[in-house]
Design a protein around this motif. Structure first.
Motif, PDB file in Angstrom:
ATOM      1  N   LEU A  82       0.826  -1.216   0.000  1.00 42.14           N
ATOM      2  CA  LEU A  82       0.000   0.000   0.000  1.00 42.14           C
ATOM      3  C   LEU A  82       0.854   1.257   0.000  1.00 42.14           C
ATOM      4  CD1 LEU A  82      -2.560  -1.074   2.755  1.00 42.14           C
ATOM      5  CD2 LEU A  82      -3.030  -0.895   0.294  1.00 42.14           C
ATOM      6  N   TYR A  83       2.140   1.075   0.286  1.00 43.24           N
ATOM      7  CA  TYR A  83       3.041   2.216   0.473  1.00 43.24           C
ATOM      8  C   TYR A  83       4.312   2.012  -0.348  1.00 43.24           C
ATOM      9  CZ  TYR A  83       0.018   2.063   4.604  1.00 43.24           C
ATOM     10  OH  TYR A  83      -1.064   1.957   5.444  1.00 43.24           O
ATOM     11  N   PRO A  84       4.224   2.068  -1.689  1.00 44.10           N
ATOM     12  CA  PRO A  84       5.423   1.908  -2.509  1.00 44.10           C
ATOM     13  C   PRO A  84       6.487   2.929  -2.120  1.00 44.10           C
ATOM     14  CG  PRO A  84       3.438   1.893  -3.874  1.00 44.10           C
ATOM     15  CD  PRO A  84       3.020   2.301  -2.495  1.00 44.10           C
ATOM     16  N   GLN A  85       7.721   2.500  -2.109  1.00 42.77           N
ATOM     17  CA  GLN A  85       8.803   3.324  -1.582  1.00 42.77           C
ATOM     18  C   GLN A  85       8.895   4.677  -2.265  1.00 42.77           C
ATOM     19  OE1 GLN A  85      12.559   1.301  -1.560  1.00 42.77           O
ATOM     20  NE2 GLN A  85      13.666   2.994  -0.598  1.00 42.77           N
ATOM     21  N   GLU A  86       8.616   4.727  -3.570  1.00 42.97           N
ATOM     22  CA  GLU A  86       8.829   5.971  -4.309  1.00 42.97           C
ATOM     23  C   GLU A  86       7.814   7.062  -3.967  1.00 42.97           C
ATOM     24  OE1 GLU A  86       6.488   3.151  -7.038  1.00 42.97           O
ATOM     25  OE2 GLU A  86       8.116   3.047  -5.567  1.00 42.97           O
ATOM     26  N   ASN A  87       6.681   6.705  -3.365  1.00 35.11           N
ATOM     27  CA  ASN A  87       5.696   7.748  -3.049  1.00 35.11           C
ATOM     28  C   ASN A  87       4.950   7.466  -1.748  1.00 35.11           C
ATOM     29  OD1 ASN A  87       3.901   5.718  -3.819  1.00 35.11           O
ATOM     30  ND2 ASN A  87       3.592   6.569  -5.872  1.00 35.11           N
ATOM     31  N   ALA A  88       5.588   6.779  -0.813  1.00 35.66           N
ATOM     32  CA  ALA A  88       4.911   6.390   0.433  1.00 35.66           C
ATOM     33  C   ALA A  88       4.421   7.599   1.219  1.00 35.66           C
ATOM     34  CB  ALA A  88       5.842   5.541   1.291  1.00 35.66           C
ATOM     35  N   GLY A  89       5.263   8.614   1.367  1.00 37.22           N
ATOM     36  CA  GLY A  89       4.869   9.793   2.134  1.00 37.22           C
ATOM     37  C   GLY A  89       3.712  10.528   1.483  1.00 37.22           C
ATOM     38  N   LEU A  90       3.781  10.710   0.168  1.00 37.48           N
ATOM     39  CA  LEU A  90       2.700  11.389  -0.553  1.00 37.48           C
ATOM     40  C   LEU A  90       1.414  10.590  -0.458  1.00 37.48           C
ATOM     41  CD1 LEU A  90       1.700  13.633  -2.422  1.00 37.48           C
ATOM     42  CD2 LEU A  90       2.632  12.338  -4.358  1.00 37.48           C
ATOM     43  N   ALA A  91       1.515   9.263  -0.579  1.00 41.02           N
ATOM     44  CA  ALA A  91       0.325   8.415  -0.492  1.00 41.02           C
ATOM     45  C   ALA A  91      -0.350   8.560   0.868  1.00 41.02           C
ATOM     46  CB  ALA A  91       0.703   6.955  -0.753  1.00 41.02           C
ATOM     47  N   ARG A  92       0.431   8.583   1.929  1.00 38.87           N
ATOM     48  CA  ARG A  92      -0.138   8.718   3.269  1.00 38.87           C
ATOM     49  C   ARG A  92      -0.799  10.080   3.454  1.00 38.87           C
ATOM     50  NH1 ARG A  92       1.072   4.885   7.100  1.00 38.87           N
ATOM     51  NH2 ARG A  92       2.767   3.421   6.658  1.00 38.87           N
ATOM     52  N   MET A  93      -0.180  11.128   2.947  1.00 36.86           N
ATOM     53  CA  MET A  93      -0.753  12.468   3.106  1.00 36.86           C
ATOM     54  C   MET A  93      -2.066  12.598   2.331  1.00 36.86           C
ATOM     55  SD  MET A  93       1.182  14.145   5.179  1.00 36.86           S
ATOM     56  CE  MET A  93       0.951  15.890   4.908  1.00 36.86           C
ATOM     57  N   LEU A  94      -2.100  12.057   1.110  1.00 34.76           N
ATOM     58  CA  LEU A  94      -3.322  12.110   0.313  1.00 34.76           C
ATOM     59  C   LEU A  94      -4.416  11.270   0.965  1.00 34.76           C
ATOM     60  CD1 LEU A  94      -4.803  13.057  -2.202  1.00 34.76           C
ATOM     61  CD2 LEU A  94      -3.754  11.165  -3.474  1.00 34.76           C
ATOM     62  N   ALA A  95      -4.047  10.134   1.524  1.00 40.34           N
ATOM     63  CA  ALA A  95      -5.020   9.283   2.216  1.00 40.34           C
ATOM     64  C   ALA A  95      -5.609  10.002   3.422  1.00 40.34           C
ATOM     65  CB  ALA A  95      -4.363   7.972   2.643  1.00 40.34           C
ATOM     66  N   GLN A  96      -4.777  10.715   4.165  1.00 44.73           N
ATOM     67  CA  GLN A  96      -5.265  11.436   5.340  1.00 44.73           C
ATOM     68  C   GLN A  96      -6.241  12.536   4.929  1.00 44.73           C
ATOM     69  OE1 GLN A  96      -2.120  12.937   7.841  1.00 44.73           O
ATOM     70  NE2 GLN A  96      -3.534  13.969   9.227  1.00 44.73           N
ATOM     71  N   TRP A  97      -5.948  13.235   3.833  1.00 36.88           N
ATOM     72  CA  TRP A  97      -6.880  14.250   3.320  1.00 36.88           C
ATOM     73  C   TRP A  97      -8.210  13.601   2.945  1.00 36.88           C
ATOM     74  CZ3 TRP A  97      -8.771  13.945  -1.720  1.00 36.88           C
ATOM     75  CH2 TRP A  97      -9.645  14.978  -2.088  1.00 36.88           C
ATOM     76  N   ALA A  98      -8.149  12.464   2.257  1.00 41.50           N
ATOM     77  CA  ALA A  98      -9.371  11.805   1.816  1.00 41.50           C
ATOM     78  C   ALA A  98     -10.201  11.325   2.996  1.00 41.50           C
ATOM     79  CB  ALA A  98      -9.030  10.638   0.893  1.00 41.50           C
ATOM     80  N   ASP A  99      -9.554  10.720   3.985  1.00 41.04           N
ATOM     81  CA  ASP A  99     -10.279  10.167   5.134  1.00 41.04           C
ATOM     82  C   ASP A  99     -10.937  11.245   5.986  1.00 41.04           C
ATOM     83  OD1 ASP A  99      -9.666   7.568   4.454  1.00 41.04           O
ATOM     84  OD2 ASP A  99      -7.972   7.401   5.837  1.00 41.04           O
ATOM     85  N   ALA A 100     -10.473  12.462   5.852  1.00 47.17           N
ATOM     86  CA  ALA A 100     -11.041  13.563   6.648  1.00 47.17           C
ATOM     87  C   ALA A 100     -11.843  14.512   5.748  1.00 47.17           C
ATOM     88  CB  ALA A 100      -9.928  14.305   7.374  1.00 47.17           C
ATOM     89  N   THR A 101     -11.163  15.311   4.960  1.00 51.80           N
ATOM     90  CA  THR A 101     -11.825  16.361   4.179  1.00 51.80           C
ATOM     91  C   THR A 101     -12.766  15.796   3.128  1.00 51.80           C
ATOM     92  OG1 THR A 101      -9.924  17.818   4.533  1.00 51.80           O
ATOM     93  CG2 THR A 101     -11.427  18.380   2.739  1.00 51.80           C
ATOM     94  N   LEU A 102     -12.275  14.882   2.302  1.00 52.50           N
ATOM     95  CA  LEU A 102     -13.127  14.343   1.240  1.00 52.50           C
ATOM     96  C   LEU A 102     -14.289  13.544   1.821  1.00 52.50           C
ATOM     97  CD1 LEU A 102     -13.667  13.969  -1.772  1.00 52.50           C
ATOM     98  CD2 LEU A 102     -12.150  11.968  -1.727  1.00 52.50           C
ATOM     99  N   PHE A 103     -14.032  12.786   2.893  1.00 55.98           N
ATOM    100  CA  PHE A 103     -15.086  11.976   3.501  1.00 55.98           C
ATOM    101  C   PHE A 103     -16.243  12.844   3.977  1.00 55.98           C
ATOM    102  CE2 PHE A 103     -16.885  10.299   7.496  1.00 55.98           C
ATOM    103  CZ  PHE A 103     -17.575   9.208   6.975  1.00 55.98           C
ATOM    104  N   TRP A 104     -15.949  13.889   4.742  1.00 54.87           N
ATOM    105  CA  TRP A 104     -17.036  14.710   5.288  1.00 54.87           C
ATOM    106  C   TRP A 104     -17.741  15.512   4.192  1.00 54.87           C
ATOM    107  CZ3 TRP A 104     -19.224  13.214   9.313  1.00 54.87           C
ATOM    108  CH2 TRP A 104     -18.509  12.631  10.359  1.00 54.87           C
ATOM    109  N   THR A 105     -17.026  15.838   3.120  1.00 56.72           N
ATOM    110  CA  THR A 105     -17.675  16.475   1.972  1.00 56.72           C
ATOM    111  C   THR A 105     -18.668  15.516   1.331  1.00 56.72           C
ATOM    112  OG1 THR A 105     -15.683  17.804   1.568  1.00 56.72           O
ATOM    113  CG2 THR A 105     -17.265  17.626  -0.235  1.00 56.72           C
ATOM    114  N   ALA A 106     -18.253  14.255   1.159  1.00 59.97           N
ATOM    115  CA  ALA A 106     -19.134  13.248   0.572  1.00 59.97           C
ATOM    116  C   ALA A 106     -20.349  13.005   1.457  1.00 59.97           C
ATOM    117  CB  ALA A 106     -18.358  11.950   0.348  1.00 59.97           C
ATOM    118  N   VAL A 107     -20.147  12.929   2.760  1.00 56.61           N
ATOM    119  CA  VAL A 107     -21.262  12.711   3.689  1.00 56.61           C
ATOM    120  C   VAL A 107     -22.273  13.847   3.590  1.00 56.61           C
ATOM    121  CG1 VAL A 107     -21.879  12.652   6.141  1.00 56.61           C
ATOM    122  CG2 VAL A 107     -20.004  11.233   5.288  1.00 56.61           C
TER     123      VAL A 107
END
Length: 309
Positions: A82-107
């Motif tokens: 889930l966390y390929p070495q070449e973009n692990a940090g970016l993937a985690r940051m985008l996931a955190q945005w989605a789980d918070a900001t995008l989620f509540w927008t969708a709700v």
């Protein structure tokens, strides 16, 4: 490997995120369907009060929050990552945005009258009211986004996501799916379920094809398990909390100290226990329950707060 037990219910977006990760990693799992609203006596026996969905159980270890569950599944099955070495940090940051900001927008967008039957199924007006009251208590005094604001924000987010999938890129960050894809997907999956409102997903080229690509991972193999059986499994087992992990203290606490762990955003139900794990990314407390016995309940650091009792 001991059985992975996922406590979830079908319409839970964060549960769909975890179910799809299990499919991606081809991990077999036990499925415990829990109530959508309180009371949840078997949930409380295992978690000590944490009420958000889903949570994962491995014997007498209870893992709360989908971000931590994803990390645990990565440890159990490192490939595909889930966390390929070449973009692990970016993937985690985008996931955190989605789980918070995008989620509540969708709700905020989907909970319109025309979509409620598609989200909750054939419920009575009394059941729908009970669900609404339960979710209002979870949100507390958190600000609520209007439908108009949610529609505008979701439209802009979809255009941004579409631009990330331009030129035939199969996943948001490249050739391989990452945690970011699963976190964004579960939010848009929830929108997709609200059928009268789902055509908003068509405004961004590439998003529909990407969602089909994600859905194709499926949920792999699951087997139904009664919640009472899951509680009995915990009682008959011993926790496997990693005392070998380095203790990282930012609160002036020590191992064995009595603490509470509480979410910082919504469903602010504290879980009290003896601190057994405090790493750079995770907390865990040991607690005793009359029915579940001795369990260790795990939380991610981000999104939760620790307090001394």
């Amino acid at each position: 490997m001991h059985d992975i037990i996922l406590h979830h219910y079908p319409i839970s977006p964060f549960s769909e995120k975890v179910r799809l990760i299990l499919g991606y990693k081809k991990l077999a799992w036990k499925s415990v369907i829990i109530p959508t609203i309180m009371p949840k006596p078997d949930v409380t026996a295992l978690t000590g009060g944490y009420r958000r969905t889903p949570f994962m159980q491995i014997r007498a270890d209870i893992y709360c929050d989908s971000a931590l569950i994803a990390d645990v599944l990565e440890r159990l099955a490192p490939e595909p990552s889930l966390y390929p070495q070449e973009n692990a940090g970016l993937a985690r940051m985008l996931a955190q945005w989605a789980d918070a900001t995008l989620f509540w927008t969708a709700v905020a967008y989907v909970f319109q009258p025309s979509a409620i039957p598609y989200l909750l199924g054939n419920v009575t007006p009394e059941q729908a009211k009970a669900f609404s009251i339960d979710r209002a208590s979870m949100r507390g005094n958190a600000p609520r986004m209007s439908v108009a604001e949610a529609t505008g924000a979701l439209t802009e987010y979809l255009h941004r996501l579409g631009s990330m999938l331009a030129d035939g890129k199969p996943f948001l960050l490249g050739r391989q799916a990452t945690i970011a894809d699963f976190s964004v997907y579960h939010c848009l999956w929830f929108v997709q379920r609200a059928e009268p409102l789902a055509d908003i997903l068509d405004i961004a080229p590439g998003v529909g094809e990407w969602m089909s690509r994600m859905a194709a991972f499926g949920h792999h193999q699951s087997e139904a398990l009664a919640s009472e059986e899951a509680v009995a499994i915990a009682r008959a087992s011993s926790p496997a909390a990693g005392q070998d992990k380095a203790f990282h203290d930012t609160h002036g606490v020590s191992p064995g100290q009595r603490v509470t762990i509480t979410p910082t955003d919504y469903a602010l139900d504290p879980v009290e226990g003896d601190l057994v794990l405090s790493t750079l990314s995770e907390f865990a407390v040991r607690r005793e329950d009359p029915r579940a016995g001795e369990v260790v309940v795990h939380f991610p650091r981000i999104g939760f707060q620790l307090k001394k009792v």
